[in-house]
Design a protein around this motif. Structure first.
Motif, PDB file in Angstrom:
ATOM      1  N   UNK A   1       0.801  -1.217   0.000  1.00  0.00           N
ATOM      2  CA  UNK A   1       0.000   0.000   0.000  1.00  0.00           C
ATOM      3  C   UNK A   1       0.841   1.277   0.000  1.00  0.00           C
ATOM      4  N   UNK A   2       2.002   1.241   0.627  1.00  0.00           N
ATOM      5  CA  UNK A   2       2.839   2.439   0.684  1.00  0.00           C
ATOM      6  C   UNK A   2       3.395   2.819  -0.690  1.00  0.00           C
ATOM      7  N   UNK A   3       3.338   1.912  -1.634  1.00  0.00           N
ATOM      8  CA  UNK A   3       3.815   2.206  -2.988  1.00  0.00           C
ATOM      9  C   UNK A   3       2.711   2.744  -3.880  1.00  0.00           C
ATOM     10  N   UNK A   4       1.506   2.856  -3.349  1.00  0.00           N
ATOM     11  CA  UNK A   4       0.407   3.447  -4.111  1.00  0.00           C
ATOM     12  C   UNK A   4       0.592   4.962  -4.166  1.00  0.00           C
ATOM     13  N   UNK A   5       0.367   5.534  -5.335  1.00  0.00           N
ATOM     14  CA  UNK A   5       0.588   6.972  -5.524  1.00  0.00           C
ATOM     15  C   UNK A   5      -0.566   7.791  -4.962  1.00  0.00           C
ATOM     16  N   UNK A   6      -0.234   9.009  -4.541  1.00  0.00           N
ATOM     17  CA  UNK A   6      -1.200   9.998  -4.024  1.00  0.00           C
ATOM     18  C   UNK A   6      -2.177   9.394  -3.027  1.00  0.00           C
ATOM     19  N   UNK A   7      -1.636   8.769  -2.001  1.00  0.00           N
ATOM     20  CA  UNK A   7      -2.461   8.176  -0.947  1.00  0.00           C
ATOM     21  C   UNK A   7      -2.953   9.289  -0.025  1.00  0.00           C
ATOM     22  N   UNK A   8      -4.259   9.443   0.069  1.00  0.00           N
ATOM     23  CA  UNK A   8      -4.866  10.538   0.829  1.00  0.00           C
ATOM     24  C   UNK A   8      -4.865  10.261   2.329  1.00  0.00           C
ATOM     25  N   UNK A   9      -5.040   9.000   2.708  1.00  0.00           N
ATOM     26  CA  UNK A   9      -5.168   8.653   4.130  1.00  0.00           C
ATOM     27  C   UNK A   9      -4.202   7.530   4.525  1.00  0.00           C
TER      28      UNK A   9
END
Length: 331
Positions: free
Chosen positions: A310-318
């Protein structure tokens, strides 16, 4: 088989290969209006939402929802409070692919007001007085002027870079302090009032979110320097219209509002009587002649989501949600 509900308009060429790459998911492509008629039995199977609309009732039915990817940073049509309360729904979004075009628009606005182009147009109505016009001595050189860029999203950073290229002293204001090469320094929103009186140009590029509704109001406008320029792109809701009308009558050199299509300024608004005001209909990002990376960003995030990275997902809002997901996976 769990559902990926796609509200965003994408081509058949884009969506057709998805079942082959992600065979364990069912891709359901529906318009936002069609989603309103989606039954509870379908919402219960929705694991991923690729879209920007979700009501409280839909979230309540979507008991298996784990991730939302919004097509832009306008999250106002998502039930954010309820999503936060659930605590296990990841939220990502795509940034503006036309940030450069928006920066060019802001640049054009700056030059127009700095060189008093709109005043000269009025002066030509009286040719005999042209050479004695009072605006001769009020021309600006943008080099050395202070520009306050409020909001450092992709768009805000592009505007800041443009300002720096013109020799302006750019101060960035964002939710938290950080380093940006185009900004002489960056401050937090809480520090905004301390720098407003020194700014010759104030540029707002804030997300279309409820928390920024009337973010820039009477107090902020009063703190602005006399004869300064205010430019608002991305969300006209960030400015208090009534307070802006008062400040625009004498205080400001120029005002530009690129009004968002879904929240237009009323045709009866007194703002339109201000001689220093320009309102445009959501055109700062145009022309948009390049392929949007929206779908590619969604696919990138989908791959990492399925891998659990999940930390590699771009533009994580939360990002704080990741900790709760990890905690629950251990139970």
């Amino acid at each position: 088989m769990n559902i990926v509900l796609v509200q965003v308009k994408i081509s058949l060429d884009e969506i057709s290969p998805l079942p082959k790459e992600f065979p364990n998911l069912l891709f359901l492509h529906l318009s936002e209006n069609s989603c309103r008629n989606l039954g509870k039995e379908h919402w219960e199977r929705v694991e991923v939402l690729f879209g920007g609309h979700l009501t409280r009732n839909e979230l309540k039915m979507a008991t298996n929802l784990k991730w939302i990817h919004a097509p832009n940073d306008d999250l106002s049509n998502l039930c954010l409070d309820e999503i936060e309360q659930r605590g296990t729904v990841l939220l990502t979004y795509s940034e503006n692919p036309n940030a450069k075009e928006t920066a060019e628009f802001v640049s054009a606005c700056l030059f127009s007001f700095a060189k008093q182009l709109f005043r000269w147009k009025d002066a030509t109505k009286f040719p005999g007085l042209l050479w004695d016009a009072k605006w001769i001595n009020s021309m600006w050189n943008l080099k050395g002027k202070t520009m306050l860029q409020i909001g450092l999203s992709t768009t805000g950073l592009a505007i800041a870079a443009m300002g720096k290229s013109l020799g302006m002293k750019v101060v960035g204001v964002h939710s938290k302090k950080s380093f940006h090469p185009s900004c002489k320094k960056t401050l937090t929103f809480k520090e905004l009032h301390s720098v407003l009186p020194a700014a010759d140009v104030v540029s707002l590029a804030l997300p279309k979110q409820q928390q920024f509704h009337r973010f820039f109001g009477k107090n902020e406008l009063q703190l602005m320097k006399d004869d300064s320029i205010l430019i608002v792109v991305e969300s006209n809701r960030a400015v208090d219209e009534e307070a802006l009308y008062e400040a625009g009558q004498k205080k400001l050199r120029g005002i530009v509002i690129d009004a968002y299509r879904e929240t237009p300024i009323s045709a009866h608004s007194p703002l339109f009587t201000l001689p220093s005001l320009i309102v445009t209909p959501d055109v700062a990002r145009l022309p948009s002649d390049k392929k949007s990376p929206l779908f590619l960003e969604f696919k990138h995030n989908l791959r990492h989501y399925l891998q659990g990275s999940f930390m590699d997902m771009r533009t994580l809002f939360n990002p704080a949600t990741i900790a709760e997901i990890s905690r629950q996976s251990l139970i």
